[in-house]
Design an enzyme around this catalytic site. Structure first.
Site, PDB file in Angstrom:
ATOM      1  N   GLU A  57       0.819  -1.226   0.000  1.00  0.00           N
ATOM      2  CA  GLU A  57       0.000   0.000   0.000  1.00  0.00           C
ATOM      3  C   GLU A  57       0.846   1.266   0.000  1.00  0.00           C
ATOM      4  O   GLU A  57       0.637   2.188  -0.789  1.00  0.00           O
ATOM      5  CB  GLU A  57      -0.915   0.014   1.233  1.00  0.00           C
ATOM      6  CG  GLU A  57      -1.715   1.305   1.332  1.00  0.00           C
ATOM      7  CD  GLU A  57      -2.690   1.353   2.489  1.00  0.00           C
ATOM      8  OE1 GLU A  57      -2.697   0.430   3.327  1.00  0.00           O
ATOM      9  OE2 GLU A  57      -3.479   2.310   2.546  1.00  0.00           O
ATOM     10  N   ASP A 100      -0.797  -4.960   3.066  1.00  0.00           N
ATOM     11  CA  ASP A 100      -1.337  -3.780   3.745  1.00  0.00           C
ATOM     12  C   ASP A 100      -0.714  -3.786   5.134  1.00  0.00           C
ATOM     13  O   ASP A 100      -1.116  -4.578   5.986  1.00  0.00           O
ATOM     14  CB  ASP A 100      -2.871  -3.857   3.815  1.00  0.00           C
ATOM     15  CG  ASP A 100      -3.460  -2.546   4.298  1.00  0.00           C
ATOM     16  OD1 ASP A 100      -4.664  -2.319   4.055  1.00  0.00           O
ATOM     17  OD2 ASP A 100      -2.731  -1.742   4.928  1.00  0.00           O
ATOM     18  N   ILE A 150      -0.725  -1.754   7.697  1.00  0.00           N
ATOM     19  CA  ILE A 150      -1.733  -1.516   8.750  1.00  0.00           C
ATOM     20  C   ILE A 150      -3.077  -1.344   8.044  1.00  0.00           C
ATOM     21  O   ILE A 150      -3.296  -0.345   7.347  1.00  0.00           O
ATOM     22  CB  ILE A 150      -1.435  -0.261   9.595  1.00  0.00           C
ATOM     23  CG1 ILE A 150      -0.107  -0.397  10.349  1.00  0.00           C
ATOM     24  CG2 ILE A 150      -2.585  -0.012  10.569  1.00  0.00           C
ATOM     25  CD1 ILE A 150       0.206   0.776  11.275  1.00  0.00           C
ATOM     26  N   ASP A 151      -3.943  -2.337   8.199  1.00  0.00           N
ATOM     27  CA  ASP A 151      -5.305  -2.171   7.673  1.00  0.00           C
ATOM     28  C   ASP A 151      -6.158  -1.727   8.862  1.00  0.00           C
ATOM     29  O   ASP A 151      -6.317  -2.460   9.825  1.00  0.00           O
ATOM     30  CB  ASP A 151      -5.823  -3.486   7.089  1.00  0.00           C
ATOM     31  CG  ASP A 151      -7.074  -3.232   6.270  1.00  0.00           C
ATOM     32  OD1 ASP A 151      -7.104  -2.231   5.538  1.00  0.00           O
ATOM     33  OD2 ASP A 151      -8.035  -4.018   6.370  1.00  0.00           O
ATOM     34  N   THR A 209      -5.784   2.027   9.595  1.00  0.00           N
ATOM     35  CA  THR A 209      -4.896   3.094  10.082  1.00  0.00           C
ATOM     36  C   THR A 209      -5.665   4.130  10.889  1.00  0.00           C
ATOM     37  O   THR A 209      -5.178   4.605  11.932  1.00  0.00           O
ATOM     38  CB  THR A 209      -4.176   3.782   8.901  1.00  0.00           C
ATOM     39  OG1 THR A 209      -3.331   2.819   8.258  1.00  0.00           O
ATOM     40  CG2 THR A 209      -3.336   4.953   9.361  1.00  0.00           C
ATOM     41  N   ASP A 252      -6.124  -4.267   0.643  1.00  0.00           N
ATOM     42  CA  ASP A 252      -7.100  -4.429   1.739  1.00  0.00           C
ATOM     43  C   ASP A 252      -7.721  -5.815   1.737  1.00  0.00           C
ATOM     44  O   ASP A 252      -8.101  -6.330   2.788  1.00  0.00           O
ATOM     45  CB  ASP A 252      -8.254  -3.416   1.564  1.00  0.00           C
ATOM     46  CG  ASP A 252      -7.845  -1.973   1.736  1.00  0.00           C
ATOM     47  OD1 ASP A 252      -8.294  -1.141   0.924  1.00  0.00           O
ATOM     48  OD2 ASP A 252      -7.080  -1.674   2.667  1.00  0.00           O
TER      49      ASP A 252
HETATM   50  O1  LIG Z   1      -6.529   1.500   6.903  1.00  0.00           O
HETATM   51  P1  LIG Z   1      -6.263   1.331   5.460  1.00  0.00           P
HETATM   52  O2  LIG Z   1      -5.171   0.364   5.113  1.00  0.00           O
HETATM   53  O3  LIG Z   1      -6.095   2.620   4.742  1.00  0.00           O
HETATM   54  O4  LIG Z   1      -7.538   0.617   4.799  1.00  0.00           O
HETATM   55  C1  LIG Z   1      -8.890   1.001   5.056  1.00  0.00           C
HETATM   56  C2  LIG Z   1      -9.251   2.217   4.222  1.00  0.00           C
HETATM   57  O5  LIG Z   1      -8.478   3.327   4.632  1.00  0.00           O
HETATM   58  C3  LIG Z   1     -10.723   2.574   4.419  1.00  0.00           C
HETATM   59  O6  LIG Z   1     -11.035   3.678   3.599  1.00  0.00           O
HETATM   60  C4  LIG Z   1     -11.622   1.420   4.060  1.00  0.00           C
HETATM   61  O7  LIG Z   1     -12.957   1.766   4.289  1.00  0.00           O
HETATM   62  C5  LIG Z   1     -11.259   0.202   4.862  1.00  0.00           C
HETATM   63  O8  LIG Z   1     -12.080  -0.858   4.440  1.00  0.00           O
HETATM   64  C6  LIG Z   1      -9.780  -0.151   4.681  1.00  0.00           C
HETATM   65  O9  LIG Z   1      -9.480  -1.257   5.478  1.00  0.00           O
HETATM   66 MG   LIG Z   2      -6.225  -1.128   4.147  1.00  0.00          MG
HETATM   67 MG   LIG Z   3      -3.232   0.291   5.239  1.00  0.00          MG
END
Ligand SMILES: O=P(O)(O)O[C@H]1[C@H](O)[C@@H](O)[C@H](O)[C@@H](O)[C@@H]1O
Ligand SMILES: [Mg+2]
Ligand SMILES: [Mg+2]
Length: 281
Positions: free
Chosen positions: A70, A90, A92-93, A95, A220
């Site tokens: 990412e 990813d 950090i999924d 964040t 993601d």
């Molecule tokens: O936390 P990240 O890796 O950016 O991924 C999330 C994303 O930012 C959000 O907009 C989505 O709605 C989430 O499903 C993702 O997990």
């Molecule tokens: Mg993500």
């Molecule tokens: Mg992320």
């Protein structure tokens, strides 16, 4: 026949756990929050540090493998999936959850060969839940087998979705139109963990009958996609038909019946694909 990818999967689990320790330690420390595609699309130094940790560790063991990460893509690297062994990361999924210390944060590592996900690892590090799946060999959480819900009635179902990172009025309107349609079926509940990967693991675990979202990226959902199907679930596009992990649209459900019922209610739109535009746009 030699099991080509088991050592790679074992490495993915080990490096995800190590990355989870870094995330846990940084939870109350890393306050340098930056933004990407919008003022609510957050990234921190920990996202970047964890992605570099994972890629560096994998490169040492598998120097010829490719990566779609990412934060590497956000820095301008390409997001094109080839037939080559590719780690889809990813770091950090969730964040936004991490920044707000909302306790659902995952490290998501998918592994693709010939454009097919061979294994998926999602480590929900604040819960210490390691979700894993190998193609054709089932899905697990901390070693215990996972099975999707057997619920066939949408009116007795729980739905997961997210509001995503766009605040464009026309996008928000579509998101709320879908949400209103689905809520008024009626379904018994709508939830969002704040991370696509954990939402998909909740489908695989049988806690949620269906998760849908428009706006996700391949990193993601790559790992979670296999965890869902290996737990007996299905993946579809939000307009029906086969899912395309690069299309930024996904429905992950316990069955085709439930998936198709939700698809009837989704006000679809198509964000720019992952493999077409630079991610910073
Ligand atoms: O936390 P990240 O890796 O950016 O991924 C999330 C994303 O930012 C959000 O907009 C989505 O709605 C989430 O499903 C993702 O997990
Ligand atoms: Mg993500
Ligand atoms: Mg992320």
């Amino acid at each position: 026949m030699a099991d080509l990818w088991q050592s790679a999967m074992d490495h993915a689990v080990a490096v995800a756990r190590k990355a989870g320790q870094v995330v846990g330690k940084a939870l109350h420390d890393d306050r340098k929050v930056m933004t990407k595609s919008s003022s609510v699309d957050l990234v921190t130094q920990t996202d970047q540090k964890v992605e570099q940790l994972i890629i560096r560790s994998v490169k040492e063991k598998f120097p010829t493998h490719r990566f779609i990460g990412e934060e590497s893509v956000a820095a301008g690297e390409s997001c094109v999936l080839t037939d080559e062994p590719t780690w889809i990361i990813d770091p950090i999924d969730g964040t936004t959850n991490f920044v707000h210390t909302f306790p659902f944060v995952a490290i998501s590592i998918g592994f693709s060969v010939n454009k097919e996900v061979e294994f998926g690892v999602v480590y929900s590090c604040l819960e210490d839940k390691m979700f894993t799946a190998r193609r054709g060999r089932g899905a697990f959480c901390n070693g215990a087998p996972l099975q999707v819900s057997e619920q066939t009635d949408i009116k007795q179902s729980m739905v997961a979705t997210e509001f995503g990172s766009s605040r464009a009025p026309e996008t928000v309107e579509k998101i709320f139109c879908s949400l209103r349609n689905i809520l008024c079926i009626p379904v018994q509940g709508v939830r969002g963990a704040g991370t696509a990967a954990i939402n998909m693991c909740l489908v695989a675990s049988g806690c949620v009958e269906v998760y849908y979202e428009i706006g996700t990226h391949v990193w993601d959902v790559a790992a979670g996609s296999l965890i869902v199907t290996e737990a007996g679930g299905v993946l579809m596009d939000v307009e029906g038909g086969d899912v395309d992990l690069m299309s930024r649209k996904i429905v992950a459900a316990n069955s085709k019946t439930i998936a198709e019922r939700i698809i009837e209610e989704i006000a679809a739109f198509s964000p720019p694909r992952d493999d077409v535009l630079p991610q910073h746009q």
